[in-house]
Design an enzyme around this catalytic site. Structure first.
Site, PDB file in Angstrom:
ATOM      1  N   ASP C  72       0.820  -1.210   0.000  1.00  0.00           N
ATOM      2  CA  ASP C  72       0.000   0.000   0.000  1.00  0.00           C
ATOM      3  C   ASP C  72       0.855   1.261   0.000  1.00  0.00           C
ATOM      4  O   ASP C  72       0.476   2.272  -0.592  1.00  0.00           O
ATOM      5  CB  ASP C  72      -0.939  -0.003   1.205  1.00  0.00           C
ATOM      6  CG  ASP C  72      -2.058  -1.021   1.042  1.00  0.00           C
ATOM      7  OD1 ASP C  72      -2.273  -1.495  -0.090  1.00  0.00           O
ATOM      8  OD2 ASP C  72      -2.712  -1.334   2.045  1.00  0.00           O
ATOM      9  N   ASN C 146      -5.435   8.365   0.869  1.00  0.00           N
ATOM     10  CA  ASN C 146      -5.999   7.760   2.078  1.00  0.00           C
ATOM     11  C   ASN C 146      -6.441   8.799   3.100  1.00  0.00           C
ATOM     12  O   ASN C 146      -7.610   8.889   3.428  1.00  0.00           O
ATOM     13  CB  ASN C 146      -4.978   6.827   2.743  1.00  0.00           C
ATOM     14  CG  ASN C 146      -5.111   5.375   2.317  1.00  0.00           C
ATOM     15  OD1 ASN C 146      -6.054   5.014   1.622  1.00  0.00           O
ATOM     16  ND2 ASN C 146      -4.159   4.554   2.724  1.00  0.00           N
ATOM     17  N   GLU C 147      -5.453   9.568   3.603  1.00  0.00           N
ATOM     18  CA  GLU C 147      -5.813  10.448   4.722  1.00  0.00           C
ATOM     19  C   GLU C 147      -4.794  11.544   4.913  1.00  0.00           C
ATOM     20  O   GLU C 147      -3.650  11.417   4.531  1.00  0.00           O
ATOM     21  CB  GLU C 147      -5.917   9.652   6.030  1.00  0.00           C
ATOM     22  CG  GLU C 147      -4.610   9.352   6.734  1.00  0.00           C
ATOM     23  CD  GLU C 147      -4.043   8.006   6.372  1.00  0.00           C
ATOM     24  OE1 GLU C 147      -4.823   7.051   6.266  1.00  0.00           O
ATOM     25  OE2 GLU C 147      -2.819   7.910   6.185  1.00  0.00           O
ATOM     26  N   ASP C 176      -4.553  13.411  20.791  1.00  0.00           N
ATOM     27  CA  ASP C 176      -3.315  13.203  20.034  1.00  0.00           C
ATOM     28  C   ASP C 176      -3.398  13.820  18.645  1.00  0.00           C
ATOM     29  O   ASP C 176      -2.361  14.100  18.041  1.00  0.00           O
ATOM     30  CB  ASP C 176      -3.044  11.700  19.867  1.00  0.00           C
ATOM     31  CG  ASP C 176      -2.502  11.067  21.133  1.00  0.00           C
ATOM     32  OD1 ASP C 176      -2.314  11.780  22.128  1.00  0.00           O
ATOM     33  OD2 ASP C 176      -2.255   9.846  21.122  1.00  0.00           O
ATOM     34  N   THR C 187     -10.414   2.417   5.608  1.00  0.00           N
ATOM     35  CA  THR C 187      -9.971   1.135   6.179  1.00  0.00           C
ATOM     36  C   THR C 187      -8.481   1.135   6.511  1.00  0.00           C
ATOM     37  O   THR C 187      -7.929   0.093   6.846  1.00  0.00           O
ATOM     38  CB  THR C 187     -10.269  -0.025   5.211  1.00  0.00           C
ATOM     39  OG1 THR C 187      -9.738   0.309   3.922  1.00  0.00           O
ATOM     40  CG2 THR C 187     -11.756  -0.265   5.091  1.00  0.00           C
ATOM     41  N   ALA C 188      -7.846   2.299   6.397  1.00  0.00           N
ATOM     42  CA  ALA C 188      -6.422   2.390   6.730  1.00  0.00           C
ATOM     43  C   ALA C 188      -6.274   2.937   8.159  1.00  0.00           C
ATOM     44  O   ALA C 188      -6.872   2.398   9.084  1.00  0.00           O
ATOM     45  CB  ALA C 188      -5.713   3.264   5.694  1.00  0.00           C
ATOM     46  N   TYR C 189      -5.561   4.020   8.331  1.00  0.00           N
ATOM     47  CA  TYR C 189      -5.302   4.514   9.689  1.00  0.00           C
ATOM     48  C   TYR C 189      -6.615   4.879  10.395  1.00  0.00           C
ATOM     49  O   TYR C 189      -6.744   4.731  11.620  1.00  0.00           O
ATOM     50  CB  TYR C 189      -4.358   5.726   9.610  1.00  0.00           C
ATOM     51  CG  TYR C 189      -3.780   6.172  10.932  1.00  0.00           C
ATOM     52  CD1 TYR C 189      -3.549   5.281  11.978  1.00  0.00           C
ATOM     53  CD2 TYR C 189      -3.436   7.505  11.146  1.00  0.00           C
ATOM     54  CE1 TYR C 189      -3.023   5.696  13.184  1.00  0.00           C
ATOM     55  CE2 TYR C 189      -2.894   7.933  12.352  1.00  0.00           C
ATOM     56  CZ  TYR C 189      -2.699   7.030  13.373  1.00  0.00           C
ATOM     57  OH  TYR C 189      -2.178   7.445  14.576  1.00  0.00           O
ATOM     58  N   LEU C 191      -9.335   3.298  10.426  1.00  0.00           N
ATOM     59  CA  LEU C 191      -9.867   2.116  11.100  1.00  0.00           C
ATOM     60  C   LEU C 191      -9.178   1.920  12.451  1.00  0.00           C
ATOM     61  O   LEU C 191      -9.809   1.540  13.447  1.00  0.00           O
ATOM     62  CB  LEU C 191      -9.668   0.903  10.196  1.00  0.00           C
ATOM     63  CG  LEU C 191     -10.218  -0.420  10.661  1.00  0.00           C
ATOM     64  CD1 LEU C 191     -10.914  -1.110   9.493  1.00  0.00           C
ATOM     65  CD2 LEU C 191      -9.139  -1.313  11.218  1.00  0.00           C
ATOM     66  N   SER C 192      -7.889   2.191  12.491  1.00  0.00           N
ATOM     67  CA  SER C 192      -7.134   2.051  13.745  1.00  0.00           C
ATOM     68  C   SER C 192      -7.624   3.003  14.827  1.00  0.00           C
ATOM     69  O   SER C 192      -7.599   2.683  16.009  1.00  0.00           O
ATOM     70  CB  SER C 192      -5.644   2.342  13.501  1.00  0.00           C
ATOM     71  OG  SER C 192      -5.101   1.459  12.552  1.00  0.00           O
TER      72      SER C 192
END
Lengths: 290, 290, 290, 290
Positions: C72, C146-147, C176, C187-189, C191-192
């Site tokens: 990715d 993505n973001e 933070d 569905t990348a960071y 999602l975390s």
């Protein structure tokens, strides 16, 4: 040696495995006692079963251990029925994945060796007790190994839940309900409602709101010697209290008390199983496909 | 009676309240001892302060109690410095809302009465200890009242965290890091990362993953006598370990051990305050505008 | 037909598969163009490679499609570099599980057939653009597929984030940081940090707080034509802004603007893949062991 | 000008405010039409009411706007009843905090000025439509402004939910149920079950599992032109489908279809109110006591 058997009565796919297991135990000289309904169910299907004395679990079981054959529902019902009798229970899985079961009904040799050789570990798991001033409203054995949940009886209006802990106000919120669970129950319904996973030997209970309508409401972990007084109000005339999924209906406004039960459940664990293993393999906790 | 004072050195807006409080204590015959840096800071601004002996908290404080004047950061630093000395700490808030503070610096009479009259309660809160084979890497007082967090040093790649509990594998995941917190710390950084709130007297720690990249990862509550061995791997050469927000840098691949510290912190609580009250009023737990 | 190749330079385990794939494409008459660094890396290891013209992705790629060979990270870097050039990208996975990749580097025949036969689907995915008054602070291609995340530069103090949407106040919180993601990045960071999963063709962005220290803070989904102005304050002098994991450092107090980029990324999807399939098989969304 | 009035019939505490509001509207020459049950309820209590024609909302309302006097429940019922008639609705709150209401029943002047002067904004909010092959099972107006929820009828066993989107498999899980909500409904029951908040003008729906028993299950946001086919299986013979809290019972195994309704609801908003304001002030989104 005497082993009692409990089980549910819809396991036709596993009947031959059950028969093989019971015959293997009998062949090793184990005397078998079965709960009446389960014995009758098995005998209708399996004419070649070894002889088993019948019993009712609630009335006292004369055995060194109980084998619960089925899934988590069977285990919970068995634990509730015998919890004052200090007999350990081995969960033998005969259906889908069971979180409380330690062996599969197909593992005949493993189970027979463990039971006859005593090569197992007993984990003493805390239970919950439900109290209520209008005692006639309660089931005769008001104990739960997993959780006691308080939920609305009708789907269209929220209930209003007030919780006191050790006589002091703890919280108050609106939602679908409240669940109080043991560490054992933390991976059951509690997990569904977003409550915390607790290692089984922690001396805690979790209070998890069920679909609370507020951004500010979150689960909380409390000591397992805390006494919780819970009052539920609703537009509806009734609300439900469930002990491990078994429902009782109470009048709105009735308070209940939830505290640690005087009994524990002795859960038989086979060698090599532990909580982290169950979490990872049955619940896929932390599983990652990368 | 002797009271020690600790404080941070950026509280000019509250200086006159601090002066009034210290004078009131001196007027009641309390002997004051102040940490050197705080005493110097105050004397530059407040020529009329009562005399105070200077001390370094780490070197032994000869006092019946410590007043930590500031916010939670000051309280945590004080707790770490004196935790082996068995002196209770009163958190006196002089800034924004403090979760660990029990009084506001403006409440002169309340504080003086409580300290001189002994009308307070001491809660013994468990702490964490950090261990590491390469001991030179650690701070001299490797204790934390709130939490120990393990986080990536660089923002662009996840770290890979493996946790053993009491010598057995517990979990393994990828993410920004892992936090281990006490019940006291459960409403601090742990709350931010979605970890469970724990009542302060529960005998538990929580392990909460920080931004784990997996749907399956969730916090877990464990007994506070568990020993956790944590190994962190990363593409980056280093990772960070923080004790209550104080950072240490370790090499990727270095394992650390986290366990209950041999000391507790005695947190002084004024009458009428309790955990549920703090949760509701400071964190707005369960607050609802309806 | 001309295909451009991008890739990362640490894939020695997959070298022979890469060689086989490139040879197979050349054998079908495909002209290959490779980014300079990747071409040099491959030629050092693989003397038998077909001839490839070198290029820099940012300077204009003369090809009908780009093959991103790696994971990715490689895909995101490629998308950023070429996003104004309207060339679709096929993600070819040569490492761990990639969420943006549609084929594995070992699937030579599948990839060759799809590229030469045109039997693929192009999904146009929205991207984010970062703006800032002090433009020299920004990277030359301030786009993200993505973001865009805004995080504290130091670990010990929270940052204070204020968000306006279309010129109106939206929210303000401490934590933070804050992440703004596209559906692709959901569905990348995202999602975390607990943000919502969004189907890739929704016309939305999500704003997800990163470890907010308040029970009341939650992610929010907004229209993708919203313009977000974000101001970050901190005790520390700096904070970080990351575009798909690539970090820039800004002064505390500097505002940034995040909006939909004027470009989209054309993501090549092989037949039979879709979002729900990726969710279930790569992220195990909804997976259950029972 | 003609205004229609709907309302619930348990608002005795607010009767005099309702009377004052209706008299003020009549004094400005507004012709009032009231739903039959509400008109009868008010006339029993308030002999001095202005004359109002009676109507049934479902049968066609001849008015420029509707005033819904009550809380969110009244607003939802009104929206469902008139959604095909293209008449905007003003929510006038007469009870606890209402998320859909824009004014308080005590704000007589504000409401009268806005309605007679036309100084308001109409937001067109998308709605959901429920379809089912066994059409006789459905309510006559199968529309919802907030959400359609599918929940188990009995509390003791989970239901098994399978979702297809646009004819392709999306997901499958076990739990208490599934909720599909509009952006308007994202802050209602959806918020309770952990679903994402969506800005009201996003063109999306959210699918949020209700108490799913799997760590891997999470809500998902989809385009609002998606067509969802949902099949529910259960040990119990029945399950419930609710449209904005109004329950219908279906047989286990029956599939339903959920899609965007052909109608929208025009929500009247007074000047100065917007979504972010409602989130912050009514839901305390992002509120922090520090």
């Amino acid at each position: 040696m005497r082993i009692a058997i409990s089980g549910n009565t819809y396991q036709h796919e596993m009947l031959e495995h059950i028969e093989r297991l019971l015959l293997a135990l009998a062949a090793r000289g184990v005397q078998l006692v079965a709960e009446r309904a389960f014995d009758s169910y098995l005998r209708q299907q399996l004419p070649g079963l070894p002889p088993m004395r019948q019993c009712e679990l609630e009335n006292g079981v004369d055995a060194q251990a109980i084998m619960s054959i089925g899934g988590d529902g069977t285990f919970l019902r068995t634990a509730q029925a015998v919890c004052s009798q200090d007999i350990p229970i081995m969960g033998v899985n005969s259906g889908h994945l069971g979180y409380l079961t330690t062996a599969d009904v197909k593992d005949t040799a493993l189970i027979v060796e463990a039971l006859t050789g005593g090569t197992y570990r007993i984990e003493h798991r805390s239970m919950l007790e439900l109290g209520c001033d209008s005692a006639q409203a309660l089931p005769p054995l008001p104990y739960a190994l997993n959780e006691i949940s308080i939920v609305r009886q009708e789907t269209s209006s929220m209930i209003d839940v007030t919780v006191d802990i050790d006589g002091q106000p703890l919280t108050h919120f609106k939602g679908d309900g409240l669940l109080v669970c043991t560490p054992t129950g933390s991976t059951a319904y509690n997990l569904s409602v977003g409550g915390p996973i607790m290692e089984p030997t922690t001396r805690c209970f979790a209070l998890s709101p069920i679909s609370p309508h507020a951004l500010t409401m979150r689960p909380i972990v409390v000591r397992d010697d805390a006494v919780l007084d819970i009052t539920t109000r609703s537009r509806a005339p009734l609300y439900q209290v469930s002990l491990d999924g078994q429902c009782t209906v109470l009048k709105s406004g009735t308070s209940v008390r939830i505290a640690r039960a005087p009994h524990t459940t002795g859960v038989i664990q086979l060698q090599g199983t532990n909580f982290a293993h169950t979490l990872r393999h049955k619940l896929m906790w932390g599983k990652d496909n990368r």
